[in-house]
Design a protein around this motif. Structure first.
Motif, mmCIF file in Angstrom:
data_model
loop_
_atom_site.group_PDB
_atom_site.id
_atom_site.type_symbol
_atom_site.label_atom_id
_atom_site.label_comp_id
_atom_site.label_asym_id
_atom_site.label_seq_id
_atom_site.Cartn_x
_atom_site.Cartn_y
_atom_site.Cartn_z
ATOM 1 N N THR A 120 -4.139 -8.532 8.814
ATOM 2 C CA THR A 120 -4.742 -7.235 8.488
ATOM 3 C C THR A 120 -4.007 -6.661 7.280
ATOM 4 O OG1 THR A 120 -5.252 -6.831 10.811
ATOM 5 C CG2 THR A 120 -5.199 -4.903 9.362
ATOM 6 N N GLY A 121 -4.730 -6.453 6.201
ATOM 7 C CA GLY A 121 -4.095 -5.928 4.993
ATOM 8 C C GLY A 121 -3.816 -4.434 5.127
ATOM 9 N N LEU A 122 -2.615 -4.032 4.787
ATOM 10 C CA LEU A 122 -2.286 -2.604 4.785
ATOM 11 C C LEU A 122 -2.709 -2.020 3.442
ATOM 12 C CD1 LEU A 122 1.265 -2.921 6.386
ATOM 13 C CD2 LEU A 122 -0.763 -1.894 7.458
ATOM 14 N N PRO A 123 -3.276 -0.819 3.435
ATOM 15 C CA PRO A 123 -3.684 -0.205 2.159
ATOM 16 C C PRO A 123 -2.512 -0.202 1.177
ATOM 17 C CG PRO A 123 -4.400 1.141 4.020
ATOM 18 C CD PRO A 123 -3.529 0.052 4.590
ATOM 19 N N SER A 124 -2.814 -0.353 -0.108
ATOM 20 C CA SER A 124 -1.749 -0.620 -1.070
ATOM 21 C C SER A 124 -0.726 0.506 -1.185
ATOM 22 C CB SER A 124 -2.346 -0.940 -2.444
ATOM 23 O OG SER A 124 -3.227 0.083 -2.806
ATOM 24 N N GLU A 125 -1.091 1.733 -0.769
ATOM 25 C CA GLU A 125 -0.113 2.821 -0.869
ATOM 26 C C GLU A 125 0.819 2.881 0.354
ATOM 27 O OE1 GLU A 125 -3.339 3.086 -0.638
ATOM 28 O OE2 GLU A 125 -3.930 4.508 0.926
ATOM 29 N N THR A 126 0.634 1.955 1.302
ATOM 30 C CA THR A 126 1.448 1.980 2.524
ATOM 31 C C THR A 126 2.901 1.644 2.200
ATOM 32 O OG1 THR A 126 -0.488 1.089 3.673
ATOM 33 C CG2 THR A 126 1.585 1.101 4.895
ATOM 34 N N THR A 127 3.819 2.507 2.654
ATOM 35 C CA THR A 127 5.226 2.251 2.358
ATOM 36 C C THR A 127 6.008 1.811 3.584
ATOM 37 O OG1 THR A 127 5.719 4.585 2.719
ATOM 38 C CG2 THR A 127 5.274 3.909 0.447
ATOM 39 N N GLN A 128 5.431 2.016 4.773
ATOM 40 C CA GLN A 128 6.124 1.660 6.006
ATOM 41 C C GLN A 128 5.171 0.886 6.911
ATOM 42 O OE1 GLN A 128 9.324 3.167 7.383
ATOM 43 N NE2 GLN A 128 9.803 3.777 5.302
ATOM 44 N N GLY A 133 8.864 1.947 16.118
ATOM 45 C CA GLY A 133 10.197 1.351 16.118
ATOM 46 C C GLY A 133 10.940 1.828 14.894
ATOM 47 N N PRO A 134 12.129 1.273 14.623
ATOM 48 C CA PRO A 134 12.856 1.697 13.418
ATOM 49 C C PRO A 134 11.988 1.517 12.172
ATOM 50 C CG PRO A 134 13.845 -0.281 14.397
ATOM 51 C CD PRO A 134 12.833 0.220 15.368
ATOM 52 N N GLY A 135 12.120 2.455 11.247
ATOM 53 C CA GLY A 135 11.299 2.408 10.043
ATOM 54 C C GLY A 135 11.515 1.112 9.272
ATOM 55 N N VAL A 136 10.413 0.512 8.833
ATOM 56 C CA VAL A 136 10.487 -0.727 8.067
ATOM 57 C C VAL A 136 9.774 -0.494 6.739
ATOM 58 C CG1 VAL A 136 9.954 -3.181 7.993
ATOM 59 C CG2 VAL A 136 10.468 -2.098 10.195
ATOM 60 N N ARG A 137 10.566 -0.376 5.667
ATOM 61 C CA ARG A 137 9.998 -0.094 4.352
ATOM 62 C C ARG A 137 9.452 -1.377 3.712
ATOM 63 N NH1 ARG A 137 13.392 1.703 -0.826
ATOM 64 N NH2 ARG A 137 14.658 2.789 0.702
ATOM 65 N N ILE A 138 8.261 -1.271 3.161
ATOM 66 C CA ILE A 138 7.629 -2.418 2.513
ATOM 67 C C ILE A 138 7.965 -2.374 1.021
ATOM 68 C CG2 ILE A 138 5.417 -3.519 1.970
ATOM 69 C CD1 ILE A 138 4.310 -2.046 4.507
ATOM 70 N N ILE A 139 8.616 -3.411 0.535
ATOM 71 C CA ILE A 139 8.965 -3.490 -0.886
ATOM 72 C C ILE A 139 8.125 -4.603 -1.507
ATOM 73 C CG2 ILE A 139 10.835 -3.766 -2.551
ATOM 74 C CD1 ILE A 139 12.790 -3.017 -0.241
ATOM 75 N N GLU A 140 6.922 -4.208 -1.941
ATOM 76 C CA GLU A 140 6.007 -5.217 -2.499
ATOM 77 C C GLU A 140 6.361 -5.495 -3.949
ATOM 78 O OE1 GLU A 140 1.847 -4.317 -2.064
ATOM 79 O OE2 GLU A 140 1.234 -6.108 -3.202
ATOM 80 N N HIS A 148 3.562 -10.544 -2.306
ATOM 81 C CA HIS A 148 4.828 -10.806 -1.602
ATOM 82 C C HIS A 148 5.541 -9.491 -1.304
ATOM 83 C CE1 HIS A 148 8.930 -12.222 -0.856
ATOM 84 N NE2 HIS A 148 8.443 -13.437 -0.704
ATOM 85 N N ALA A 149 6.102 -9.381 -0.102
ATOM 86 C CA ALA A 149 6.825 -8.157 0.272
ATOM 87 C C ALA A 149 8.146 -8.514 0.934
ATOM 88 C CB ALA A 149 5.995 -7.309 1.227
ATOM 89 N N VAL A 160 14.828 -8.047 5.022
ATOM 90 C CA VAL A 160 14.123 -9.303 5.263
ATOM 91 C C VAL A 160 13.493 -9.666 3.921
ATOM 92 C CG1 VAL A 160 12.313 -10.449 6.591
ATOM 93 C CG2 VAL A 160 13.693 -8.643 7.660
ATOM 94 N N ALA A 161 13.977 -10.742 3.322
ATOM 95 C CA ALA A 161 13.692 -10.976 1.902
ATOM 96 C C ALA A 161 12.456 -11.831 1.636
ATOM 97 C CB ALA A 161 14.910 -11.613 1.241
ATOM 98 N N GLY A 162 11.776 -12.325 2.695
ATOM 99 C CA GLY A 162 10.690 -13.262 2.426
ATOM 100 C C GLY A 162 11.268 -14.457 1.678
ATOM 101 N N ASP A 163 10.477 -15.049 0.794
ATOM 102 C CA ASP A 163 10.978 -16.243 0.100
ATOM 103 C C ASP A 163 11.756 -15.894 -1.169
ATOM 104 O OD1 ASP A 163 10.150 -17.850 2.076
ATOM 105 O OD2 ASP A 163 8.676 -18.986 0.911
#
Ligand SMILES: [Zn+2]
Length: 263
Positions: A120-128, A133-140, A148-149, A160-163
């Motif tokens: 499920t794609g999160l809208p592009s302005e989504t930051t969390q 649960g504990p806040g998880v910031r999305i760093i796209e 990639h995020a 969590v750095a992804g690749d």
């Protein structure tokens, strides 16, 4: 086997390419990031979580590469999120069918493909990530794969750095449809460097979990690699050549292909 790397954050390492799944404990269950690769490992993780009384309430895929898009029925039917670009890319289905393409690509038979890529794609302005649960910031960012995020769990000091930031993989560029993949990758590293001060532990999608003291070293190592790729200067990277870890000799081939494509 789940290993705790910070309070309420656990890692499940796969035998396949030292892939790391990350479990974050929330109030009513867990968030599962990049669930895993091999069928028996995914089943084992599902069992471990249910034995611990922890339901999976949300999933997240850091990017649309097959080894980050898998799931297992035992993990339940929670929403599996990704960035909008990740989800759009994951939905593109190869014309030959997933199984045929997987075979051609050399994906091991032990990989369950039935639930591949149902993101499920999160809208592009989504930051969390939307979850309890504990806040998880999305760093796209634009590096390695579309949408990639990396994820920053600020309360826990975990990135969590992804690749990205791997000690076994060189920066693997997204060479399809990007004008300047090296500059994109450098920009992504700057973004990660910008949050490095908040990081006590980081988990690369493949490779060893690192501590605060290693974040800058891995960023520097990746920058040096990218500069040598761009400048055509001599490469001295421990991840390529005789110093590569056992089983990772193929990374040299990735390097050669990147050199050719960018020549
Ligand atoms: Zn990847």
């Amino acid at each position: 086997m789940l290993r705790q790397v910070a309070e309420g954050v656990l890692v499940h390492e796969s035998e396949f390419c030292q892939s790391n799944a990350v479990v974050v404990q929330g109030r009513g269950g867990v968030l599962l990031i990049d669930a895993g690769v091999l069928g028996d490992e995914l089943a084992c993780l599902a069992n471990d979580l249910s034995d611990a009384g922890q339901a999976v309430v949300a999933g997240f895929s850091t990017h649309p590469h097959w080894d980050h898009l898998l799931w297992h029925p035992g993990l339940g039917a929670a929403p599996r999120y990704g960035t909008a670009r990740c989800a759009a890319t994951a939905r593109e289905r190869p014309s030959g069918g997933v199984d045929a393409v997987a075979k051609a690509a050399g994906i091991p038979e032990e990989v369950p493909l039935d639930l591949l890529g149902l993101i499920t794609g999160l809208p592009s302005e989504t930051t969390q990530i939307p979850w309890d649960g504990p806040g998880v910031r999305i760093i796209e960012h634009q590096a390695h794969a579309p949408g990639h995020a990396a994820l920053l769990i600020e309360e826990r000091g975990v990135l969590v750095a992804g690749d990205m930031l791997s000690d076994v993989l060189i920066p693997m560029l997204d060479l399809n449809g990007t004008v300047d993949p090296i500059e994109d990758y450098l920009a992504a590293l700057r973004l990660l460097e910008g949050v490095a001060g908040d990081v006590d532990v980081f988990v690369a999608g493949h490779g060893s979990v690192g501590g605060a003291d290693e974040v800058h070293a891995r960023i520097d190592q990746d920058r040096a690699y990218l500069r040598s790729l761009r400048g055509g200067c001599a490469l001295s990277d421990p991840r390529v050549g005789p110093s590569a870890k056992d089983g990772w000799e193929w990374v040299a081939g990735v390097h050669e292909r990147q050199l050719q494509r960018l020549a």
